[in-house]
Design a protein around this motif. Structure first.
Motif, short mmCIF file in Angstrom:
data_model
loop_
_atom_site.label_atom_id
_atom_site.label_comp_id
_atom_site.label_asym_id
_atom_site.label_seq_id
_atom_site.Cartn_x
_atom_site.Cartn_y
_atom_site.Cartn_z
N GLU A 87 0.85 -1.20 0.00
CA GLU A 87 0.00 0.00 0.00
C GLU A 87 0.87 1.24 0.00
O GLU A 87 1.80 1.36 0.82
N ILE A 91 -3.25 3.56 -1.84
CA ILE A 91 -3.51 2.65 -2.97
C ILE A 91 -2.87 1.31 -2.65
O ILE A 91 -1.65 1.22 -2.46
N ILE A 127 -5.76 -4.32 -7.99
CA ILE A 127 -5.57 -2.92 -7.58
C ILE A 127 -6.87 -2.40 -6.98
O ILE A 127 -7.94 -2.58 -7.56
N ASN A 128 -6.78 -1.73 -5.84
CA ASN A 128 -7.99 -1.26 -5.15
C ASN A 128 -8.38 0.15 -5.56
O ASN A 128 -9.06 0.85 -4.81
N ALA A 129 -7.97 0.57 -6.75
CA ALA A 129 -8.31 1.90 -7.25
C ALA A 129 -9.09 1.78 -8.55
O ALA A 129 -9.01 0.75 -9.24
N GLY A 130 -9.84 2.82 -8.89
CA GLY A 130 -10.58 2.85 -10.13
C GLY A 130 -9.74 3.47 -11.23
O GLY A 130 -9.32 4.63 -11.13
N LEU A 131 -9.49 2.73 -12.31
CA LEU A 131 -8.58 3.15 -13.38
C LEU A 131 -9.33 3.29 -14.70
O LEU A 131 -10.28 2.56 -14.96
N CYS A 176 -8.93 -4.37 -11.72
CA CYS A 176 -9.24 -3.13 -11.01
C CYS A 176 -10.71 -2.80 -11.25
O CYS A 176 -11.39 -3.47 -12.04
N GLY A 179 -12.61 3.48 -13.37
CA GLY A 179 -12.57 4.75 -12.64
C GLY A 179 -11.85 5.82 -13.41
O GLY A 179 -11.63 5.71 -14.62
N THR A 181 -8.72 7.30 -12.48
CA THR A 181 -7.26 7.39 -12.37
C THR A 181 -6.64 7.20 -13.74
O THR A 181 -6.87 6.19 -14.40
N THR A 188 4.26 7.44 -10.03
CA THR A 188 3.00 7.50 -9.28
C THR A 188 2.98 6.51 -8.13
O THR A 188 3.71 5.51 -8.12
N LEU A 190 0.52 4.56 -7.53
CA LEU A 190 -0.01 3.33 -8.12
C LEU A 190 1.09 2.51 -8.77
O LEU A 190 1.18 1.30 -8.60
#
Length: 222
Positions: A87, A91, A127-131, A176, A179, A181, A188, A190
């Motif tokens: 992390e 992220i 990945i716990n983010a919106g891409l 992912c 999103g 990102t 970055t 990420l």
């Protein structure tokens, strides 16, 4: 939350929800929506010379109730998998790796037809983010770069003395949520999290394989 289940000959990563997965997996490659990523362990007895692998794997995925999931094949013992979570700035990236190096190669050259079972590096990266789709493509390249760096760091050599950079049948599946990102490069958070999770997981798997098999991959001739 990722739930990992070992049920031989399957290793199953349940992502906890449907995600957008980008891969070059043998089952459902490209961009796909899926909740699970599966590894199917294979042996010589499975891969006979006259076998239609695509048809056989489709039947195996169907029997597993996994036709809507992502499927990968490996001859590496799926019990010897490695999971790393990193992390950075909120992220989180998780990499689950099985690392077989029996058909190792040096990029830009090839040694010939590998033996069966050949082994391979199979990665699930979550990945716990919106891409955006573009950022997901970039993240996949970071994962590939990290995998290569880890193999090179391992010091594995081919029979001709060249340093291995990967195998002839590596596979990456990167999941992912959709999103906004836009960037996933090395500058970055990420990119840092993705790179470190993958590099650490592959490094652990490579060290495990070398401890078992030695530091020279000479399973087939130059």
């Amino acid at each position: 939350m990722i739930t990992l289940t070992l049920a031989r000959p399957w290793l199953i990563a349940d992502l906890g929800q449907e995600m957008r997965v980008l891969s070059f997996a043998p089952w459902r490659p490209g961009f796909a929506t899926a909740r699970r990523i599966l590894w199917r362990e294979v042996r010589n007895a499975d891969l006979t010379p006259d076998l239609d692998v695509d048809r056989w794997f489709a039947a195996e995925m169907a029997r597993q109730g996994a036709t809507g999931d992502i499927g990968m094949l490996t001859s590496r013992d799926i019990g010897r998998h490695f999971q790393m979570r990193v992390e950075v700035e909120g992220i989180a990236v998780t990499c689950i790796a099985t690392v077989g190096l029996g058909n190792a190669e040096a990029v830009g050259a090839r040694r010939g037809r590998p033996p069966a079972p050949a082994g391979t590096i199979n990665l699930a990266v979550v990945i716990n983010a919106g891409l955006t789709e573009t950022a997901q493509l970039e993240a996949l390249t970071i994962a590939a770069e990290a995998r290569t760096a880890a193999v090179m760091d391992s010091g594995l050599r081919l029979g001709n003395g060249a340093r291995a950079t990967g195998t002839g049948t590596d596979c990456i599946a990167l999941a992912c949520l959709p999103g906004q990102t836009r960037f996933a490069g090395l500058h970055t958070a990420l990119g840092e999290a993705t790179g470190r999770a993958v590099r650490d997981a592959v490094a652990a798997g490579a060290a495990d394989w070398i401890a078992e098999n030695g530091g020279v991959a000479d399973g087939y001739p130059p």
